[in-house]
Design a protein around this motif. Structure first.
Motif, PDB file in Angstrom:
ATOM      1  N   CYS A   1       1.103  -1.239  -0.060  1.00  0.00           N
ATOM      2  CA  CYS A   1       0.063  -0.100   0.127  1.00  0.00           C
ATOM      3  C   CYS A   1       0.856   1.418  -0.086  1.00  0.00           C
ATOM      4  O   CYS A   1       1.476   1.668   1.149  1.00  0.00           O
ATOM      5  CB  CYS A   1      -0.786   0.105   1.008  1.00  0.00           C
ATOM      6  N   CYS A   2       1.044   1.876  -1.213  1.00  0.00           N
ATOM      7  CA  CYS A   2       1.781   3.032  -1.412  1.00  0.00           C
ATOM      8  C   CYS A   2       1.091   4.294  -1.526  1.00  0.00           C
ATOM      9  O   CYS A   2       1.500   5.300  -2.093  1.00  0.00           O
ATOM     10  CB  CYS A   2       2.822   2.823  -2.591  1.00  0.00           C
ATOM     11  N   ALA A   3      -0.182   4.050  -1.882  1.00  0.00           N
ATOM     12  CA  ALA A   3      -1.222   5.411  -2.049  1.00  0.00           C
ATOM     13  C   ALA A   3      -0.982   6.181  -1.049  1.00  0.00           C
ATOM     14  O   ALA A   3      -1.078   5.937   0.074  1.00  0.00           O
ATOM     15  CB  ALA A   3      -2.578   4.863  -2.492  1.00  0.00           C
ATOM     16  N   GLY A   4      -1.313   7.531  -1.466  1.00  0.00           N
ATOM     17  CA  GLY A   4      -1.111   8.584  -0.546  1.00  0.00           C
ATOM     18  C   GLY A   4      -0.812  10.021  -1.018  1.00  0.00           C
ATOM     19  O   GLY A   4      -0.404   9.743  -2.081  1.00  0.00           O
ATOM     20  N   ILE A   5      -0.804  10.949  -0.269  1.00  0.00           N
ATOM     21  CA  ILE A   5      -0.632  12.434  -0.537  1.00  0.00           C
ATOM     22  C   ILE A   5       0.068  13.072   0.621  1.00  0.00           C
ATOM     23  O   ILE A   5       0.153  12.465   1.679  1.00  0.00           O
ATOM     24  CB  ILE A   5      -2.029  12.988  -0.860  1.00  0.00           C
ATOM     25  N   GLY A   6       0.715  14.034   0.292  1.00  0.00           N
ATOM     26  CA  GLY A   6       1.416  15.048   1.374  1.00  0.00           C
ATOM     27  C   GLY A   6       0.511  16.164   1.468  1.00  0.00           C
ATOM     28  O   GLY A   6       0.100  16.887   0.471  1.00  0.00           O
ATOM     29  N   THR A   7       0.134  16.689   2.741  1.00  0.00           N
ATOM     30  CA  THR A   7      -0.706  17.886   2.978  1.00  0.00           C
ATOM     31  C   THR A   7      -0.143  18.633   4.135  1.00  0.00           C
ATOM     32  O   THR A   7       0.616  18.308   4.876  1.00  0.00           O
ATOM     33  CB  THR A   7      -2.130  17.368   3.139  1.00  0.00           C
ATOM     34  N   PHE A   8      -0.345  19.958   4.131  1.00  0.00           N
ATOM     35  CA  PHE A   8       0.111  20.696   5.414  1.00  0.00           C
ATOM     36  C   PHE A   8      -1.306  21.515   5.764  1.00  0.00           C
ATOM     37  O   PHE A   8      -2.259  21.422   5.000  1.00  0.00           O
ATOM     38  CB  PHE A   8       0.952  21.939   4.878  1.00  0.00           C
ATOM     39  N   GLY A   9      -1.134  21.679   7.303  1.00  0.00           N
ATOM     40  CA  GLY A   9      -1.993  22.541   7.797  1.00  0.00           C
ATOM     41  C   GLY A   9      -2.323  21.845   9.308  1.00  0.00           C
ATOM     42  O   GLY A   9      -1.981  20.650   9.517  1.00  0.00           O
ATOM     43  N   THR A  10      -2.660  22.808  10.165  1.00  0.00           N
ATOM     44  CA  THR A  10      -3.127  22.430  11.583  1.00  0.00           C
ATOM     45  C   THR A  10      -4.495  22.154  11.656  1.00  0.00           C
ATOM     46  O   THR A  10      -5.305  22.196  10.636  1.00  0.00           O
ATOM     47  CB  THR A  10      -2.912  23.633  12.471  1.00  0.00           C
ATOM     48  N   VAL A  11      -5.005  21.625  12.870  1.00  0.00           N
ATOM     49  CA  VAL A  11      -6.522  21.155  12.999  1.00  0.00           C
ATOM     50  C   VAL A  11      -7.311  22.449  13.042  1.00  0.00           C
ATOM     51  O   VAL A  11      -8.683  22.135  12.802  1.00  0.00           O
ATOM     52  CB  VAL A  11      -6.770  20.533  14.533  1.00  0.00           C
ATOM     53  N   LEU A  12      -6.774  23.675  12.793  1.00  0.00           N
ATOM     54  CA  LEU A  12      -7.752  24.698  12.700  1.00  0.00           C
ATOM     55  C   LEU A  12      -7.902  25.054  11.118  1.00  0.00           C
ATOM     56  O   LEU A  12      -8.711  25.892  10.732  1.00  0.00           O
ATOM     57  CB  LEU A  12      -7.083  26.051  13.291  1.00  0.00           C
ATOM     58  N   ASP A  13      -7.193  24.254  10.199  1.00  0.00           N
ATOM     59  CA  ASP A  13      -7.441  24.519   8.851  1.00  0.00           C
ATOM     60  C   ASP A  13      -8.685  23.937   8.383  1.00  0.00           C
ATOM     61  O   ASP A  13      -9.240  23.085   9.091  1.00  0.00           O
ATOM     62  CB  ASP A  13      -6.261  23.984   7.903  1.00  0.00           C
ATOM     63  N   PRO A  14      -9.412  24.248   7.231  1.00  0.00           N
ATOM     64  CA  PRO A  14     -10.412  23.759   6.732  1.00  0.00           C
ATOM     65  C   PRO A  14     -10.678  22.202   6.774  1.00  0.00           C
ATOM     66  O   PRO A  14      -9.591  21.624   6.424  1.00  0.00           O
ATOM     67  CB  PRO A  14     -10.436  24.101   5.263  1.00  0.00           C
ATOM     68  N   GLU A  15     -11.834  21.737   6.956  1.00  0.00           N
ATOM     69  CA  GLU A  15     -12.066  20.401   7.330  1.00  0.00           C
ATOM     70  C   GLU A  15     -11.591  19.542   6.063  1.00  0.00           C
ATOM     71  O   GLU A  15     -11.202  18.341   6.419  1.00  0.00           O
ATOM     72  CB  GLU A  15     -13.445  20.128   7.983  1.00  0.00           C
ATOM     73  N   PRO A  16     -11.907  19.713   5.186  1.00  0.00           N
ATOM     74  CA  PRO A  16     -11.685  18.992   4.041  1.00  0.00           C
ATOM     75  C   PRO A  16     -10.272  18.432   3.765  1.00  0.00           C
ATOM     76  O   PRO A  16      -9.990  17.450   3.275  1.00  0.00           O
ATOM     77  CB  PRO A  16     -12.228  19.629   2.792  1.00  0.00           C
ATOM     78  N   VAL A  17      -9.135  19.490   4.262  1.00  0.00           N
ATOM     79  CA  VAL A  17      -7.758  18.885   4.292  1.00  0.00           C
ATOM     80  C   VAL A  17      -7.840  17.591   5.022  1.00  0.00           C
ATOM     81  O   VAL A  17      -7.079  16.534   4.584  1.00  0.00           O
ATOM     82  CB  VAL A  17      -7.129  19.855   4.599  1.00  0.00           C
ATOM     83  N   TRP A  18      -8.312  17.661   6.214  1.00  0.00           N
ATOM     84  CA  TRP A  18      -8.365  16.579   7.191  1.00  0.00           C
ATOM     85  C   TRP A  18      -9.039  15.464   6.676  1.00  0.00           C
ATOM     86  O   TRP A  18      -8.140  14.217   6.521  1.00  0.00           O
ATOM     87  CB  TRP A  18      -9.011  16.929   8.402  1.00  0.00           C
ATOM     88  N   ARG A  19     -10.029  15.438   6.005  1.00  0.00           N
ATOM     89  CA  ARG A  19     -10.762  14.159   5.484  1.00  0.00           C
ATOM     90  C   ARG A  19     -10.139  13.654   4.262  1.00  0.00           C
ATOM     91  O   ARG A  19     -10.138  12.555   4.091  1.00  0.00           O
ATOM     92  CB  ARG A  19     -12.471  14.662   5.190  1.00  0.00           C
ATOM     93  N   ASP A  20      -9.498  14.584   3.440  1.00  0.00           N
ATOM     94  CA  ASP A  20      -9.078  14.213   2.022  1.00  0.00           C
ATOM     95  C   ASP A  20      -7.742  13.498   2.397  1.00  0.00           C
ATOM     96  O   ASP A  20      -7.592  12.423   1.707  1.00  0.00           O
ATOM     97  CB  ASP A  20      -9.011  15.208   1.093  1.00  0.00           C
ATOM     98  N   THR A  21      -6.910  13.954   3.309  1.00  0.00           N
ATOM     99  CA  THR A  21      -5.704  13.224   3.704  1.00  0.00           C
ATOM    100  C   THR A  21      -5.982  12.034   4.224  1.00  0.00           C
ATOM    101  O   THR A  21      -5.138  10.975   3.826  1.00  0.00           O
ATOM    102  CB  THR A  21      -4.867  14.190   4.710  1.00  0.00           C
ATOM    103  N   LEU A  22      -6.741  11.905   5.292  1.00  0.00           N
ATOM    104  CA  LEU A  22      -7.149  10.594   5.695  1.00  0.00           C
ATOM    105  C   LEU A  22      -7.618   9.585   4.840  1.00  0.00           C
ATOM    106  O   LEU A  22      -7.435   8.402   4.807  1.00  0.00           O
ATOM    107  CB  LEU A  22      -7.961  10.893   7.020  1.00  0.00           C
ATOM    108  N   ARG A  23      -8.516  10.020   3.850  1.00  0.00           N
ATOM    109  CA  ARG A  23      -8.902   9.238   2.935  1.00  0.00           C
ATOM    110  C   ARG A  23      -7.966   8.764   1.917  1.00  0.00           C
ATOM    111  O   ARG A  23      -7.715   7.510   1.784  1.00  0.00           O
ATOM    112  CB  ARG A  23     -10.004   9.941   2.038  1.00  0.00           C
TER     113      ARG A  23
END
Length: 267
Positions: free
Chosen positions: A86-108
């Protein structure tokens, strides 16, 4: 080392079209594996289809239907499935105060892909006593400032690996996780270009600067991480399961805060 150690084995690789995923596909095909790569429909995935005994399946590793289709292709290619990487993945930046889609898209992208893929592949892996290799990161053991979602997703992959090892080891399935540090992939190249531009450094100079406190004084190449993955996916690691293998040029072995202090005092 037996350079044909994967002969007669079939391996499914998610994120197989780029970076570490493609390097792993290339290496395992060279060693005799029938490789099936699942990932975005792009030129990198097309390159996998050109490898010997290999097939490319455009799709999303977090989508059960796409994974089911890829597992079907793997079983059709060799009649069995011996390993999943399993190598699929992305790199993202932001704290927990950043827009929620960043969190959800990264975990997905980073966690759900591994969950869905292993879930769909496990029946076939149980049949062969196969191996699972998840690709986490140095960020799976240490927090990266300003990368809450990325750090969380990579930590979670270690928990998933250990759960897979505990639950399916009695059925003959092994599960291990690799934690690379800096690897010279297109994703990190972009980070180095951006960071270097702020300091007047080109890409290579930025890599050298970033590696100046790392014990091996450099970043890894994708082919070097592929060698680690091949070990864990193949027969030479038959008694290794639940392991967290750091492949980070030694950075996790040192206290970089003290190293930086020592460097500043000697210059």
């Amino acid at each position: 080392m037996n350079t044909r150690e994967f002969a007669g084995r079939t391996v499914l690789i998610t994120g197989g079209g780029g970076g570490i995923g493609y390097a792993t596909a290339e290496l395992l095909a060279e060693r005799g594996a029938a490789v099936v790569a699942l990932g975005p429909d792009d030129p990198g995935l097309d390159k996998v289809a050109q490898l010997p005994r290999s097939a490319a399946v455009p799709g999303d590793a977090a989508d059960e239907n796409d994974v089911h289709r890829a597992v079907g292709v793997a079983l059709g290619n060799g009649g069995r499935l011996d390993a999943v990487v399993c190598c699929a993945g992305i790199g993202t930046f932001g704290t927990v105060l950043d827009p929620e889609p960043v969190w959800r898209d990264t975990l997905r992208a980073n966690l759900d892909t591994a969950y869905v893929t292993t879930r769909r592949a496990l029946p076939a892996l149980i049949d062969t006593g196969g191996a699972i290799v998840l690709v986490s990161s140095l960020a799976g053991t240490l927090a990266v400032p300003g990368s809450a979602a990325y750090t969380t997703s990579k930590h979670a992959l270690i928990g998933l690996t250990r759960s897979l090892a505990a639950d399916f080891g009695p059925l003959g399935v092994r599960a291990n996780v690799v934690c690379p540090g800096a690897v010279r992939t297109a994703m990190l190249d972009r980070v180095m270009d951006e960071a270097g531009s702020r300091s007047g450094l080109d890409r290579d100079a930025a890599y050298r600067h970033a590696g100046s406190l790392v014990p091996l004084r450099r970043a890894a190449e994708p082919s070097e991480i592929a060698e680690v993955i091949a070990f864990l996916a193949g027969p030479r690691s038959a008694v290794v399961t639940g392991a967290v293998l750091m492949a980070d040029c030694g950075v996790s072995a040192v206290d970089l805060s003290l190293s930086a202090l020592d460097q500043n005092m000697t210059h």
